[in-house]
Motif scaffolding. Structure first.
Motif, short mmCIF file in Angstrom:
data_model
loop_
_atom_site.label_atom_id
_atom_site.label_comp_id
_atom_site.label_asym_id
_atom_site.label_seq_id
_atom_site.Cartn_x
_atom_site.Cartn_y
_atom_site.Cartn_z
N ARG A 53 -29.13 -32.70 -11.04
CA ARG A 53 -28.44 -31.43 -10.83
C ARG A 53 -29.05 -30.65 -9.68
O ARG A 53 -28.36 -30.03 -8.89
N GLN A 54 -30.39 -30.66 -9.59
CA GLN A 54 -31.06 -29.92 -8.52
C GLN A 54 -30.78 -30.58 -7.16
O GLN A 54 -30.63 -29.88 -6.16
N LEU A 95 -27.38 -29.47 -6.26
CA LEU A 95 -27.46 -28.05 -5.92
C LEU A 95 -27.97 -27.88 -4.48
O LEU A 95 -27.38 -27.15 -3.69
N GLY A 104 -27.55 -24.85 -2.24
CA GLY A 104 -28.26 -24.01 -3.18
C GLY A 104 -29.75 -24.10 -2.89
O GLY A 104 -30.17 -24.79 -1.96
N SER A 117 -33.87 -22.20 -9.86
CA SER A 117 -32.90 -22.57 -8.83
C SER A 117 -31.63 -21.72 -8.95
O SER A 117 -31.31 -21.20 -10.01
N ASP A 145 -27.51 -21.85 -7.72
CA ASP A 145 -26.36 -22.56 -7.17
C ASP A 145 -25.62 -21.60 -6.23
O ASP A 145 -25.38 -20.44 -6.57
N ASP A 166 -29.62 -21.97 -12.25
CA ASP A 166 -29.51 -23.23 -13.00
C ASP A 166 -30.71 -23.49 -13.89
O ASP A 166 -30.55 -23.90 -15.03
#
Length: 177
Positions: free
Chosen positions: A60-61, A64, A69, A85, A87, A101
């Motif tokens: 996910r990171q 992002l 992001g 983090s 987004d 996130d």
């Protein structure tokens, strides 16, 4: 006392997230019932990241970062002690929310204002992305929710249905920037 530094993580450094010790014993959590937060007894012992959970979080990171992001990390010496983090994608009817996130602080670094600094940096990032609010889908533990509400978070005025479907037990919060 060692100096704590903060900087953006690159995609190639996301593996460092595995070093964050998120462990804690949890005795109470919140549930959202009829527009209010209700405390319930809970017996949970959160340990290190589960390998599949860690892999999913890192992915996910990466997504992002690839969508412009930002992932910010806190370091004490060269050891990562926290990360958060934001987004870049805008959410909400008016496209005025950015989602935070993640926000994790290692057990041994709690109480050093690392979480507050990471949250402040996330607010600055979201504002820089043109948002007016930060959307937070918070783990429902008392410590987590109290941290956010103690930093001016309130229950969301506009529930993000997509995020709610992903985390229906989370407490969905917002902070004005």
């Amino acid at each position: 006392m060692q100096k704590i530094t903060y900087r953006e993580l690159t995609e190639n450094e996301l593996y460092l997230l595995a070093e964050i010790d998120r462990s804690e014993k949890i005795f109470t959590s919140y549930q959202h019932r009829n527009g209010a937060l209700v405390l319930i007894d809970t017996q949970i012992s959160a340990g290190p990241f589960d390998p599949l959970e860690l892999e999913s979080m890192i992915q996910r990171q990466q997504e992002l970062i690839n969508a412009d992001g930002k992932v910010i990390a806190a370091f004490e010496n060269k050891l990562i002690i926290g990360a958060a983090s934001v987004d870049r994608r805008k959410r909400g009817r008016n496209k005025d929310y950015c989602k935070m996130d993640i926000l994790y602080v290692s057990k041994h670094s709690r109480g050093k204002k690392v979480g507050q600094t990471l949250l402040r940096k996330c607010k600055e990032i979201a504002k820089g992305f043109g948002a007016n609010k930060l959307y937070i889908s918070a783990t429902p533990t008392k410590g987590t929710v109290d941290f956010y509400t103690g930093n001016k978070a309130i229950l969301v005025k506009e529930l993000d249905v997509e995020l709610f479907k992903m985390e229906p037990n989370d407490i969905h919060l917002e902070i004005e920037l």
